[in-house]
Design a protein around this motif. Structure first.
Motif, PDB file in Angstrom:
ATOM      1  N   PHE A  83      44.424 -40.282  33.071  1.00  0.00           N
ATOM      2  CA  PHE A  83      44.067 -41.450  33.691  1.00  0.00           C
ATOM      3  C   PHE A  83      42.654 -41.742  33.674  1.00  0.00           C
ATOM      4  O   PHE A  83      42.228 -42.600  33.388  1.00  0.00           O
ATOM      5  CB  PHE A  83      44.618 -41.422  35.335  1.00  0.00           C
ATOM      6  N   THR A  84      41.659 -40.607  33.967  1.00  0.00           N
ATOM      7  CA  THR A  84      40.279 -40.679  33.765  1.00  0.00           C
ATOM      8  C   THR A  84      39.977 -41.148  32.579  1.00  0.00           C
ATOM      9  O   THR A  84      39.013 -41.930  32.399  1.00  0.00           O
ATOM     10  CB  THR A  84      39.746 -39.050  34.281  1.00  0.00           C
TER      11      THR A  84
ATOM     12  N   GLU B  66      29.672 -34.614  45.526  1.00  0.00           N
ATOM     13  CA  GLU B  66      29.738 -33.297  46.543  1.00  0.00           C
ATOM     14  C   GLU B  66      31.427 -33.450  46.845  1.00  0.00           C
ATOM     15  O   GLU B  66      31.848 -32.264  47.107  1.00  0.00           O
ATOM     16  CB  GLU B  66      28.794 -33.339  47.531  1.00  0.00           C
ATOM     17  N   SER B  67      31.801 -34.475  47.242  1.00  0.00           N
ATOM     18  CA  SER B  67      33.286 -34.599  47.632  1.00  0.00           C
ATOM     19  C   SER B  67      33.861 -34.956  46.626  1.00  0.00           C
ATOM     20  O   SER B  67      34.266 -36.137  46.224  1.00  0.00           O
ATOM     21  CB  SER B  67      33.359 -35.818  48.808  1.00  0.00           C
ATOM     22  N   ASN B  68      34.427 -34.055  45.951  1.00  0.00           N
ATOM     23  CA  ASN B  68      35.146 -34.005  44.698  1.00  0.00           C
ATOM     24  C   ASN B  68      36.225 -34.935  44.622  1.00  0.00           C
ATOM     25  O   ASN B  68      37.184 -34.722  45.466  1.00  0.00           O
ATOM     26  CB  ASN B  68      35.871 -32.562  44.212  1.00  0.00           C
ATOM     27  N   PRO B  69      36.360 -36.243  44.059  1.00  0.00           N
ATOM     28  CA  PRO B  69      37.327 -37.137  44.409  1.00  0.00           C
ATOM     29  C   PRO B  69      38.549 -37.126  43.659  1.00  0.00           C
ATOM     30  O   PRO B  69      38.797 -37.496  42.333  1.00  0.00           O
ATOM     31  CB  PRO B  69      36.555 -38.421  44.037  1.00  0.00           C
ATOM     32  N   LEU B  70      39.362 -36.275  43.972  1.00  0.00           N
ATOM     33  CA  LEU B  70      40.638 -35.813  43.168  1.00  0.00           C
ATOM     34  C   LEU B  70      42.057 -36.282  43.784  1.00  0.00           C
ATOM     35  O   LEU B  70      42.002 -36.380  44.985  1.00  0.00           O
ATOM     36  CB  LEU B  70      40.666 -34.429  42.942  1.00  0.00           C
TER      37      LEU B  70
ATOM     38  N   ILE C 119      39.591 -44.249  26.357  1.00  0.00           N
ATOM     39  CA  ILE C 119      39.832 -42.941  25.756  1.00  0.00           C
ATOM     40  C   ILE C 119      41.431 -42.780  25.696  1.00  0.00           C
ATOM     41  O   ILE C 119      42.121 -42.676  26.797  1.00  0.00           O
ATOM     42  CB  ILE C 119      39.035 -41.832  26.042  1.00  0.00           C
ATOM     43  N   PHE C 120      42.044 -43.094  24.396  1.00  0.00           N
ATOM     44  CA  PHE C 120      43.341 -43.330  24.361  1.00  0.00           C
ATOM     45  C   PHE C 120      43.905 -42.512  23.093  1.00  0.00           C
ATOM     46  O   PHE C 120      43.265 -42.061  22.107  1.00  0.00           O
ATOM     47  CB  PHE C 120      43.924 -44.707  24.049  1.00  0.00           C
ATOM     48  N   ASN C 121      45.056 -42.229  22.909  1.00  0.00           N
ATOM     49  CA  ASN C 121      45.832 -41.613  21.885  1.00  0.00           C
ATOM     50  C   ASN C 121      45.183 -40.349  21.217  1.00  0.00           C
ATOM     51  O   ASN C 121      44.870 -39.437  22.143  1.00  0.00           O
ATOM     52  CB  ASN C 121      45.855 -42.785  20.817  1.00  0.00           C
ATOM     53  N   ASN C 122      44.693 -40.452  20.171  1.00  0.00           N
ATOM     54  CA  ASN C 122      44.182 -39.330  19.599  1.00  0.00           C
ATOM     55  C   ASN C 122      42.934 -38.861  20.035  1.00  0.00           C
ATOM     56  O   ASN C 122      42.523 -37.935  20.041  1.00  0.00           O
ATOM     57  CB  ASN C 122      43.974 -39.407  17.817  1.00  0.00           C
ATOM     58  N   ASN C 123      42.137 -39.922  20.236  1.00  0.00           N
ATOM     59  CA  ASN C 123      40.840 -39.707  20.948  1.00  0.00           C
ATOM     60  C   ASN C 123      40.951 -39.026  22.202  1.00  0.00           C
ATOM     61  O   ASN C 123      40.237 -37.827  22.684  1.00  0.00           O
ATOM     62  CB  ASN C 123      40.113 -41.008  21.268  1.00  0.00           C
ATOM     63  N   PHE C 124      42.050 -39.388  23.112  1.00  0.00           N
ATOM     64  CA  PHE C 124      42.405 -38.629  24.252  1.00  0.00           C
ATOM     65  C   PHE C 124      42.883 -37.126  23.981  1.00  0.00           C
ATOM     66  O   PHE C 124      42.473 -36.026  24.838  1.00  0.00           O
ATOM     67  CB  PHE C 124      43.470 -39.308  25.057  1.00  0.00           C
ATOM     68  N   LYS C 125      43.550 -36.871  23.168  1.00  0.00           N
ATOM     69  CA  LYS C 125      43.917 -35.582  22.541  1.00  0.00           C
ATOM     70  C   LYS C 125      43.080 -34.589  22.287  1.00  0.00           C
ATOM     71  O   LYS C 125      42.732 -33.428  22.919  1.00  0.00           O
ATOM     72  CB  LYS C 125      45.008 -35.874  21.493  1.00  0.00           C
ATOM     73  N   ASN C 126      41.961 -35.119  21.624  1.00  0.00           N
ATOM     74  CA  ASN C 126      40.793 -34.345  21.259  1.00  0.00           C
ATOM     75  C   ASN C 126      40.098 -33.833  22.285  1.00  0.00           C
ATOM     76  O   ASN C 126      39.410 -33.131  22.552  1.00  0.00           O
ATOM     77  CB  ASN C 126      40.025 -35.092  20.097  1.00  0.00           C
TER      78      ASN C 126
ATOM     79  N   LEU D  39      35.142 -31.034  37.094  1.00  0.00           N
ATOM     80  CA  LEU D  39      34.253 -30.943  36.033  1.00  0.00           C
ATOM     81  C   LEU D  39      34.725 -31.478  34.869  1.00  0.00           C
ATOM     82  O   LEU D  39      34.291 -32.099  33.969  1.00  0.00           O
ATOM     83  CB  LEU D  39      33.764 -29.418  35.897  1.00  0.00           C
ATOM     84  N   ALA D  40      36.191 -31.299  34.553  1.00  0.00           N
ATOM     85  CA  ALA D  40      36.586 -31.792  33.309  1.00  0.00           C
ATOM     86  C   ALA D  40      36.796 -33.128  33.421  1.00  0.00           C
ATOM     87  O   ALA D  40      36.507 -33.855  32.589  1.00  0.00           O
ATOM     88  CB  ALA D  40      38.479 -31.093  33.305  1.00  0.00           C
ATOM     89  N   CYS D  41      37.059 -33.858  34.655  1.00  0.00           N
ATOM     90  CA  CYS D  41      37.033 -35.166  34.807  1.00  0.00           C
ATOM     91  C   CYS D  41      35.602 -36.126  34.562  1.00  0.00           C
ATOM     92  O   CYS D  41      35.500 -36.763  33.857  1.00  0.00           O
ATOM     93  CB  CYS D  41      37.648 -35.645  36.134  1.00  0.00           C
ATOM     94  N   ALA D  42      34.559 -35.037  34.740  1.00  0.00           N
ATOM     95  CA  ALA D  42      33.261 -35.718  34.594  1.00  0.00           C
ATOM     96  C   ALA D  42      32.791 -35.446  33.104  1.00  0.00           C
ATOM     97  O   ALA D  42      31.899 -35.994  32.740  1.00  0.00           O
ATOM     98  CB  ALA D  42      32.317 -34.644  35.516  1.00  0.00           C
ATOM     99  N   MET D  43      33.525 -34.547  32.593  1.00  0.00           N
ATOM    100  CA  MET D  43      33.018 -34.324  30.981  1.00  0.00           C
ATOM    101  C   MET D  43      34.132 -34.880  30.163  1.00  0.00           C
ATOM    102  O   MET D  43      33.692 -34.906  28.846  1.00  0.00           O
ATOM    103  CB  MET D  43      33.181 -32.787  30.767  1.00  0.00           C
ATOM    104  N   ILE D  44      35.149 -35.608  30.530  1.00  0.00           N
ATOM    105  CA  ILE D  44      36.277 -35.956  29.676  1.00  0.00           C
ATOM    106  C   ILE D  44      35.782 -36.817  28.404  1.00  0.00           C
ATOM    107  O   ILE D  44      36.251 -36.950  27.276  1.00  0.00           O
ATOM    108  CB  ILE D  44      37.538 -36.638  30.222  1.00  0.00           C
ATOM    109  N   HIS D  45      34.553 -37.705  28.794  1.00  0.00           N
ATOM    110  CA  HIS D  45      34.098 -38.785  27.725  1.00  0.00           C
ATOM    111  C   HIS D  45      33.188 -37.906  27.066  1.00  0.00           C
ATOM    112  O   HIS D  45      32.026 -38.577  26.291  1.00  0.00           O
ATOM    113  CB  HIS D  45      33.669 -39.801  28.519  1.00  0.00           C
TER     114      HIS D  45
END
Length: 305
Positions: free
Chosen positions: A97-98, A81-85, A104-111, A143-149
């Motif tokens: 960073f997330t 609820e308190s979006n930790p940004l 998740i690094f390099n090409n995996n992060f890019k994708n 949401l993007a931070c919650a979904m990055i993985h």
């Protein structure tokens, strides 16, 4: 898949969650509703591994939350609820960073980055500081931070809090689209938003599950009677008495305006066609026939008062 069995959470002598059971399958978008202090946020924190249950079982994709918490966090995305940004970070840097904290690094992060930017509509703000973004975009960043993985399960606690109507619609459409490929469990105090977004609703009150089903199922189960407002030209006292005799099994209330009458009936006994035929037979003109049924707010208040 989420499966909760006899879940209990105590804080000292206070039982916040009282032996609840429910399950959610992949591809469902489910609303989790409850008043403040009902046990809603406590349950969500247990599902995400941030709280330990007092007793009971919680299975996430058949993994037990107590013995496989680390593995579960890899397949669950959580927006609290308190979006930790970090407001001083650029959106790109925050997402990187997330991602790095999740290995998740390099090409995996890019994708992964390109995917969440497209899903969350963040192309226009990736080079902005988070603090410079609107509330709507901040929620998108969260949401993007919650979904990055690329989690299979998304748990969202009050995702539309503080947003204006246009921003709410944007987040609603995003959540509905995510629900096509993920299990989404969301809570909100904005009941109309839950009704417009989810496939199914679970209501918790004082630590107990008091309702679970589709909106249609809950309406049929808890709606009570339908109130039909009629506005009729030429409705004299004599014709009103004739009307009451014809439909005497139903509750009929005349308003101060003689031309307006409220007929109350059970949904299965819908009398609208018979009423229309009565009016035609008695040469009466109908200006309005407006049925009012319970909405989600009515049901919520009935179950949580």
């Amino acid at each position: 898949m989420i499966k909760v069995e006899k879940l209990i959470k105590n804080y000292g002598d206070f039982e916040a969650v009282k032996s609840i059971d429910f399950s959610i399958d992949h591809g469902e978008v489910v609303g989790f509703l409850g008043s403040n202090g009902a046990g809603k946020s406590t349950t969500l924190k247990i599902l995400t591994g941030y709280l330990t249950p007092t007793s009971g079982n919680v299975l996430i994709n058949n993994l037990n939350i107590e013995t496989h918490a680390h593995e579960i966090k890899k397949i669950v995305g959580y927006l609290p609820e308190s979006n930790p940004l970090y407001h001083d970070m650029f959106v790109y840097d925050l997402l990187k960073f997330t991602a790095n904290t999740r290995q998740i690094f390099n090409n995996n992060f890019k994708n992964a980055f390109e995917k969440v930017i497209a899903q969350c509509g963040l192309k226009d703000v990736i080079h902005k500081k988070v603090g410079e973004c609107s509330k709507g975009y901040k929620q998108r960043v969260g949401l993007a931070c919650a979904m990055i993985h690329d989690p299979k399960i998304l748990i969202l606690d009050e995702p539309v809090t503080g947003l204006d109507p246009n921003q709410i619609i944007e987040i609603r459409e995003l959540i509905k689209n995510l629900g096509k490929e993920k299990l989404v469990l969301m809570s909100s105090h904005i009941l109309q938003e839950i009704e417009a977004t989810v496939d199914r609703i679970i209501i918790i009150d004082h630590g107990n599950i008091v309702a679970d089903g589709t909106t249609k199922k809950l309406m049929n189960q808890f709606m009570g009677n339908v109130k039909l407002t009629l506005e009729i030209v030429g409705f004299t006292e004599t014709k009103l008495e004739s009307f009451k005799k014809t439909f005497g099994k139903m509750k009929i209330n005349k308003l101060k305006d003689l031309h307006k009458v409220i007929v109350e009936y059970k949904k299965k006994d819908d009398p609208r066609l018979e009423i229309f035929n009565f009016l035609v037979k008695n040469k009466l003109s109908l200006l309005q026939m407006n049925p009012e049924t319970a909405n989600l707010e009515d049901i919520f208040r009935k179950l949580t008062n």
